[in-house]
Design a protein around this motif. Structure first.
Motif, PDB file in Angstrom:
ATOM      1  N   ALA A   1    -135.879 -64.233  39.211  1.00  0.00           N
ATOM      2  CA  ALA A   1    -137.058 -64.795  38.542  1.00  0.00           C
ATOM      3  C   ALA A   1    -137.795 -63.782  37.687  1.00  0.00           C
ATOM      4  O   ALA A   1    -138.416 -64.131  36.687  1.00  0.00           O
ATOM      5  CB  ALA A   1    -138.015 -65.392  39.577  1.00  0.00           C
ATOM      6  N   SER A   2    -137.749 -62.510  38.061  1.00  0.00           N
ATOM      7  CA  SER A   2    -138.552 -61.504  37.362  1.00  0.00           C
ATOM      8  C   SER A   2    -137.823 -60.168  37.291  1.00  0.00           C
ATOM      9  O   SER A   2    -137.205 -59.721  38.265  1.00  0.00           O
ATOM     10  CB  SER A   2    -139.897 -61.301  38.060  1.00  0.00           C
ATOM     11  OG  SER A   2    -140.617 -60.234  37.486  1.00  0.00           O
ATOM     12  N   GLY A   3    -137.923 -59.540  36.115  1.00  0.00           N
ATOM     13  CA  GLY A   3    -137.341 -58.217  35.943  1.00  0.00           C
ATOM     14  C   GLY A   3    -138.318 -57.086  36.166  1.00  0.00           C
ATOM     15  O   GLY A   3    -137.965 -55.908  35.999  1.00  0.00           O
ATOM     16  N   VAL A   4    -139.549 -57.400  36.568  1.00  0.00           N
ATOM     17  CA  VAL A   4    -140.580 -56.370  36.730  1.00  0.00           C
ATOM     18  C   VAL A   4    -140.164 -55.263  37.700  1.00  0.00           C
ATOM     19  O   VAL A   4    -140.363 -54.077  37.408  1.00  0.00           O
ATOM     20  CB  VAL A   4    -141.929 -57.002  37.145  1.00  0.00           C
ATOM     21  CG1 VAL A   4    -142.924 -55.930  37.585  1.00  0.00           C
ATOM     22  CG2 VAL A   4    -142.511 -57.802  35.981  1.00  0.00           C
TER      23      VAL A   4
ATOM     24  N   MET B   1    -130.614 -56.972  35.119  1.00  0.00           N
ATOM     25  CA  MET B   1    -131.101 -57.875  36.153  1.00  0.00           C
ATOM     26  C   MET B   1    -129.996 -58.834  36.581  1.00  0.00           C
ATOM     27  O   MET B   1    -129.246 -59.346  35.742  1.00  0.00           O
ATOM     28  CB  MET B   1    -132.305 -58.671  35.631  1.00  0.00           C
ATOM     29  CG  MET B   1    -132.976 -59.538  36.686  1.00  0.00           C
ATOM     30  SD  MET B   1    -134.526 -60.274  36.088  1.00  0.00           S
ATOM     31  CE  MET B   1    -133.903 -61.579  35.020  1.00  0.00           C
ATOM     32  N   ASN B   2    -129.886 -59.087  37.876  1.00  0.00           N
ATOM     33  CA  ASN B   2    -128.914 -60.051  38.366  1.00  0.00           C
ATOM     34  C   ASN B   2    -129.211 -61.447  37.817  1.00  0.00           C
ATOM     35  O   ASN B   2    -130.375 -61.840  37.704  1.00  0.00           O
ATOM     36  CB  ASN B   2    -128.916 -60.104  39.892  1.00  0.00           C
ATOM     37  CG  ASN B   2    -128.333 -58.853  40.518  1.00  0.00           C
ATOM     38  OD1 ASN B   2    -127.689 -58.051  39.845  1.00  0.00           O
ATOM     39  ND2 ASN B   2    -128.565 -58.673  41.812  1.00  0.00           N
ATOM     40  N   THR B   3    -128.167 -62.187  37.520  1.00  0.00           N
ATOM     41  CA  THR B   3    -128.325 -63.554  37.023  1.00  0.00           C
ATOM     42  C   THR B   3    -129.078 -64.403  38.041  1.00  0.00           C
ATOM     43  O   THR B   3    -128.787 -64.374  39.240  1.00  0.00           O
ATOM     44  CB  THR B   3    -126.947 -64.179  36.757  1.00  0.00           C
ATOM     45  OG1 THR B   3    -126.250 -63.382  35.796  1.00  0.00           O
ATOM     46  CG2 THR B   3    -127.087 -65.597  36.213  1.00  0.00           C
TER      47      THR B   3
ATOM     48  N   VAL C   1    -131.680 -56.952  43.327  1.00  0.00           N
ATOM     49  CA  VAL C   1    -132.077 -57.752  42.161  1.00  0.00           C
ATOM     50  C   VAL C   1    -131.436 -57.264  40.865  1.00  0.00           C
ATOM     51  O   VAL C   1    -131.567 -57.908  39.823  1.00  0.00           O
ATOM     52  CB  VAL C   1    -133.614 -57.766  41.995  1.00  0.00           C
ATOM     53  CG1 VAL C   1    -134.271 -58.512  43.152  1.00  0.00           C
ATOM     54  CG2 VAL C   1    -134.177 -56.360  41.853  1.00  0.00           C
ATOM     55  N   GLY C   2    -130.745 -56.128  40.925  1.00  0.00           N
ATOM     56  CA  GLY C   2    -130.117 -55.629  39.716  1.00  0.00           C
ATOM     57  C   GLY C   2    -129.735 -54.171  39.862  1.00  0.00           C
ATOM     58  O   GLY C   2    -129.639 -53.649  40.977  1.00  0.00           O
ATOM     59  N   GLU C   3    -129.520 -53.523  38.733  1.00  0.00           N
ATOM     60  CA  GLU C   3    -129.152 -52.113  38.762  1.00  0.00           C
ATOM     61  C   GLU C   3    -129.631 -51.386  37.514  1.00  0.00           C
ATOM     62  O   GLU C   3    -129.999 -52.019  36.514  1.00  0.00           O
ATOM     63  CB  GLU C   3    -127.639 -51.944  38.905  1.00  0.00           C
ATOM     64  CG  GLU C   3    -126.842 -52.412  37.708  1.00  0.00           C
ATOM     65  CD  GLU C   3    -125.357 -52.122  37.864  1.00  0.00           C
ATOM     66  OE1 GLU C   3    -125.008 -50.953  38.150  1.00  0.00           O
ATOM     67  OE2 GLU C   3    -124.548 -53.053  37.686  1.00  0.00           O
ATOM     68  N   ILE C   4    -129.626 -50.070  37.598  1.00  0.00           N
ATOM     69  CA  ILE C   4    -129.943 -49.209  36.461  1.00  0.00           C
ATOM     70  C   ILE C   4    -128.736 -48.318  36.209  1.00  0.00           C
ATOM     71  O   ILE C   4    -128.193 -47.720  37.145  1.00  0.00           O
ATOM     72  CB  ILE C   4    -131.194 -48.362  36.730  1.00  0.00           C
ATOM     73  CG1 ILE C   4    -132.436 -49.248  36.772  1.00  0.00           C
ATOM     74  CG2 ILE C   4    -131.361 -47.279  35.663  1.00  0.00           C
ATOM     75  CD1 ILE C   4    -133.698 -48.514  37.174  1.00  0.00           C
TER      76      ILE C   4
END
Length: 285
Positions: A140-143, A135-137, A117-120
């Protein structure tokens, strides 16, 4: 101390305040929880960057084992599953990764797989550790990313500045949960008052001690200042609306590192926030 910086909308000056507080603090950690549009790294320009992929669990349906009982579909309150024709279909953008469907399935037809869903990204800029969530484009949620970001809060007494997402949605609530103090940034307009009221009600709901920084201050009436006075909210500091700040900020420069005037402003603001945190700690101890 963990300081969360919030605003009711983007463009109010939340990143300006959080970046420059971190720079003024010297050895500190800056965490960019605005995972949809992180921009603190544009100012810090961190080096020695390390990256960590963030994933969540989503269901994987084995059609050969599924007997069409639809128990998983009935269970999912987020409508992430549907039975169409003779198959269970997954709408992964709706999935909240609760794992209930795999536990409930009597046929053991549902397992779980990782979905990125993304990276840090973690780097350094002078004495500041810079941690950025991306967050990946289309997610729905960055939580899930923010949960992982907050694990980078050091165990030492080092100052931590959390650049929250704008608004007052779930991702903001997640961002402030470990905060010792919340700094609310407001513009001097009626629209600014509306957005200030949003985050003011949020921090009250969470019982977080808080104060306001008035940004873009001009001569004359300031509706946000009036709101603070009427609601007995501590005004932590005022940042003027001037050409020097606008030029430095638009060139992605950290004003506390470039200007003696703004170094003094943000150092004073940091001292005020530190005293507020110490006061709250003493009251609650």
């Amino acid at each position: 101390m963990n300081i969360a910086v919030l605003s009711g909308k983007g463009g109010t000056g939340k990143t300006l305040v959080s970046v420059n507080l971190a720079a003024a603090a010297g050895k500190s950690t800056y965490i960019d929880c605005d995972v949809e549009e992180p921009n603190g790294h544009l100012f810090f320009k961190p080096e020695q960057i390390e990256s960590e992929k963030i994933s969540v669990k989503i269901p994987l349906i084995d059609d050969a084992l599924c007997n069409g009982c639809r128990k998983c579909v009935d269970f999912c309150k987020f409508n992430a599953l549907a039975y169409v024709g003779s198959k269970v279909l997954l709408f992964d953008v709706m999935c909240h990764s609760c794992g209930g469907c795999s536990l409930l399935c009597p046929q053991k037809a549902i397992s779980e797989i990782d979905k990125n869903v993304g990276e840090i990204q973690k780097g350094v800029s002078e004495d500041v550790t810079v941690v950025t969530g991306i967050m990946n484009t289309g997610e729905a949620s960055g939580v899930p990313i923010i949960k992982n970001l907050l694990e980078y809060i050091p165990s030492s007494n080092e100052s931590v500045f959390i650049d929250c997402p704008p608004g007052s949605a779930c991702i903001v609530m997640e961002s402030i949960k470990d905060a010792d103090y919340c700094v609310l940034v407001a513009e001097p307009t009626l629209f600014g008052v509306h957005n200030l009221n949003m985050v003011y009600n949020l921090v009250k709901l969470f019982g977080k001690p808080h104060g306001v920084v008035l940004n873009k201050c001009l001569e004359g009436d300031n509706p946000s200042e009036k709101f603070c006075i009427e609601n007995r909210i501590k005004i932590l500091g005022r940042i003027p609306f001037d050409n020097e700040l606008g030029t430095l900020n638009s060139n992605a420069l950290i004003v506390a590192r470039e200007s003696d005037k703004y170094r003094a402003i943000f150092t004073s603001l940091l001292e005020t926030v530190t005293k507020e945190v110490q006061h709250e700690t003493a009251v609650n101890s």
